[in-house]
Structure formats: structure tokens, C-alpha cells
Design a protein around this motif. Structure first.
Motif, short mmCIF file in Angstrom:
data_model
loop_
_atom_site.label_atom_id
_atom_site.label_comp_id
_atom_site.label_asym_id
_atom_site.label_seq_id
_atom_site.Cartn_x
_atom_site.Cartn_y
_atom_site.Cartn_z
N TYR A 49 -59.96 -37.84 -20.85
CA TYR A 49 -59.92 -38.89 -19.67
C TYR A 49 -58.70 -39.77 -19.45
CZ TYR A 49 -62.16 -40.68 -15.17
OH TYR A 49 -62.50 -41.02 -14.72
N SER A 117 -62.85 -44.83 -9.34
CA SER A 117 -61.90 -45.80 -10.12
C SER A 117 -60.92 -44.15 -9.94
CB SER A 117 -62.13 -45.69 -11.80
OG SER A 117 -62.42 -44.48 -11.68
N ASP A 170 -70.50 -42.57 -20.04
CA ASP A 170 -70.15 -43.61 -20.80
C ASP A 170 -72.09 -44.02 -21.17
OD1 ASP A 170 -71.60 -45.32 -18.59
OD2 ASP A 170 -69.31 -46.87 -18.65
N VAL A 200 -64.29 -41.97 -28.12
CA VAL A 200 -63.53 -43.23 -26.41
C VAL A 200 -62.35 -42.44 -26.32
CG1 VAL A 200 -61.89 -45.10 -26.22
CG2 VAL A 200 -63.82 -44.97 -27.48
N GLU A 204 -61.99 -45.34 -22.17
CA GLU A 204 -64.12 -45.20 -21.59
C GLU A 204 -64.69 -44.35 -23.79
OE1 GLU A 204 -65.27 -46.69 -19.30
OE2 GLU A 204 -63.20 -46.48 -17.65
N SER A 206 -67.78 -42.68 -24.91
CA SER A 206 -68.24 -41.44 -23.86
C SER A 206 -69.80 -41.86 -25.27
CB SER A 206 -68.04 -40.22 -24.43
OG SER A 206 -69.00 -39.10 -24.06
#
Length: 255
Positions: A49, A117, A170, A200, A204, A206
Motif C-alpha cells: 500500500y 487520501s 488499521d 506495516v 500504515e 495493519s
């Protein structure tokens, strides 16, 4: 006859498609041993991601670099759904799910509800048709799609048996989205499969905890945390059973 589906709770190396394909194949090998017919990976699983790396790592569904996954699908007679950035004909970038089929073909689903975003990088997609996996109809979703009840309702109206989502969620998002997924299962009488990241990605963290819910909203199987694992559900004679399989370490040859 059994119907067997699985979610891969996997990690990805940022922008390293070749290495990530190899990693996908490790999950695929375990899934093939179990007779899995549908294997779903997280959102953007081939690149991670990684929004800043997405355009430079856009994947062409017909590219030969996907051949190892294509061969897996054909040899195991398994539909393998992976996540990737994909350019359209006008150069716009989609968040896509590529479904590699047992007959060697590939179909695409593009994320409809792009998160705020993500809008600087990606354009909203148009979804895609349900997949036919054995005798079951499977609707795909990508992350924020599941936050919109009309998305699941539209899938249900097409008579699908499974709603399968590749996500990057998240802990905060998990608390919002999991009740929705469970409710979709109960309201629309369809099994719901969610494949989340391990660890990660793109800065971010997870939540992991990938899961499968039955048509009545019962939790069939789920990861307890963020470990890399395969969440497998088997439906036989109308009854679901589930298990969570840890990702095995690759074998090492002795010198």
C-alpha cells in the motif's frame, strides 16, 4: 462437493513486484495443498500500500511478469485475486484486483470508492462483474468499498454467494468495518471473506485479523493478530468449517 476459499494475510515489500509475486506463491502453495478454489490477497498486494510508488509500478494484467501466478491458478485450478495499481487507456490510475483464472485468463475489478487520501494518486473505478468459482458467484470489493452499504447490496442483488474484500485496514478502521462486514453477511445471506495485511505497509500499521463470516454472520475463522497466515474456509453440505494456517518458512537446501 466442498467449496474452499481462503484469505492470505500477507506482507509486501514496497514496490518490489517480483519479490512480492514470489511471496504470493508461498501462500499459493499452501492453498493448493488444501484444495483452495478461491485465494484472495490484500489491497495492492503486489506493490504494497505504497501510494507514492503506485504509478511507477502500475501492472498490466496481460504482462508476462504475472505468469508465475497465472501458472499457479492453472495448475491448482484456483482463482487467485491479487491487488495492484493499474492504468486505464487514458493514463488514469486505478486500485485494481486482478483475478487470475484456472483457464489462464485474467479479469479485473477496480475500486469504486477511493478514499480521500488516495484521490491525489488514484481515480475511482467502475467495479467489475462477479466471478464464477466452481458453482459459486463471487463479488469483489477493495477496502473503502466495504464502508458503503450500497456496494454490498448491489453485489447481493446479483445473487452472489461470496463477498470477498482485499483491504488495508488499521485498528481504527477495523472497529468500523468489521461490524459492517458481519452485517452484510447476515442481511444479504452471503459469506464474507476479508484479506488484510500483515504488519506495516506504506507507513500504515495493519490490524491484521483477516476473517471469514458465514451467511448468517457467524465467524468461521480469523487470524488473532498480524501474523502472516492463510485463513481457510470449507463449505460442505451447507456447513462452513474454518482453520488458520501459519505461513511456513521456505525450505532451505543443504550445501
Amino acid at each position: 462437493m466442498s467449496f474452499i476459499i481462503a484469505a492470505a494475510q500477507s506482507a509486501s515489500e514496497p514496490g518490489d513486484i517480483s519479490r512480492n509475486i514470489d511471496h504470493h506463491l508461498r501462500f499459493g502453495a499452501i492453498a493448493a495443498e488444501r484444495g483452495v478454489q478461491l485465494l484472495v490477497f490484500p489491497e495492492l498486494s503486489l506493490t504494497g500500500y505504497e501510494l507514492t510508488l503506485a504509478k511507477s509500478n502500475a501492472v498490466n494484467p496481460e504482462n508476462s511478469n504475472l505468469n508465475p501466478l497465472r501458472h499457479l491458478a492453472m495448475q491448482a485450478q484456483m482463482t487467485v485475486v491479487v491487488g495492484a495499481p493499474m492504468l486505464n487507456d487514458t493514463g488514469e490510475l486505478y486500485i485494481a484486483a486482478l483475478a487470475l483464472r484456472p483457464d489462464g485468463s485474467v479479469s479485473t475489478y477496480t475500486k469504486v470508492h477511493v478514499h480521500q487520501s488516495e484521490l491525489e494518486v488514484f481515480t475511482p473505478g467502475h467495479g467489475g462483474s462477479p466471478l464464477l468459482v466452481k458453482d459459486a458467484r463471487v463479488a469483489l470489493a477493495i477496502c473503502a468499498d466495504v464502508s458503503h452499504p450500497q456496494h454490498a447490496a448491489k453485489a447481493a442483488a446479483l445473487g452472489v454467494d461470496v463477498y470477498a474484500a482485499g483491504v488495508m485496514i488499521d485498528e481504527i478502521g477495523y472497529g468500523r468495518k468489521v461490524p459492517l462486514l458481519r452485517n452484510y453477511a447476515m442481511e444479504h445471506r452471503m459469506a464474507v471473506l476479508m484479506a488484510n495485511y500483515s504488519g506495516v505497509t506504506g507507513g500504515e500499521v495493519s490490524a491484521g485479523k483477516s476473517a471469514l463470516w458465514s451467511e448468517d454472520g457467524e465467524l468461521i475463522a480469523a487470524s488473532m493478530g498480524t501474523e502472516e497466515a492463510l485463513i481457510v474456509g470449507t463449505k460442505q453440505n451447507g456447513v462452513w468449517n474454518g482453520t488458520v494456517l501459519p505461513l511456513r518458512e521456505p525450505s532451505r537446501t543443504r550445501s
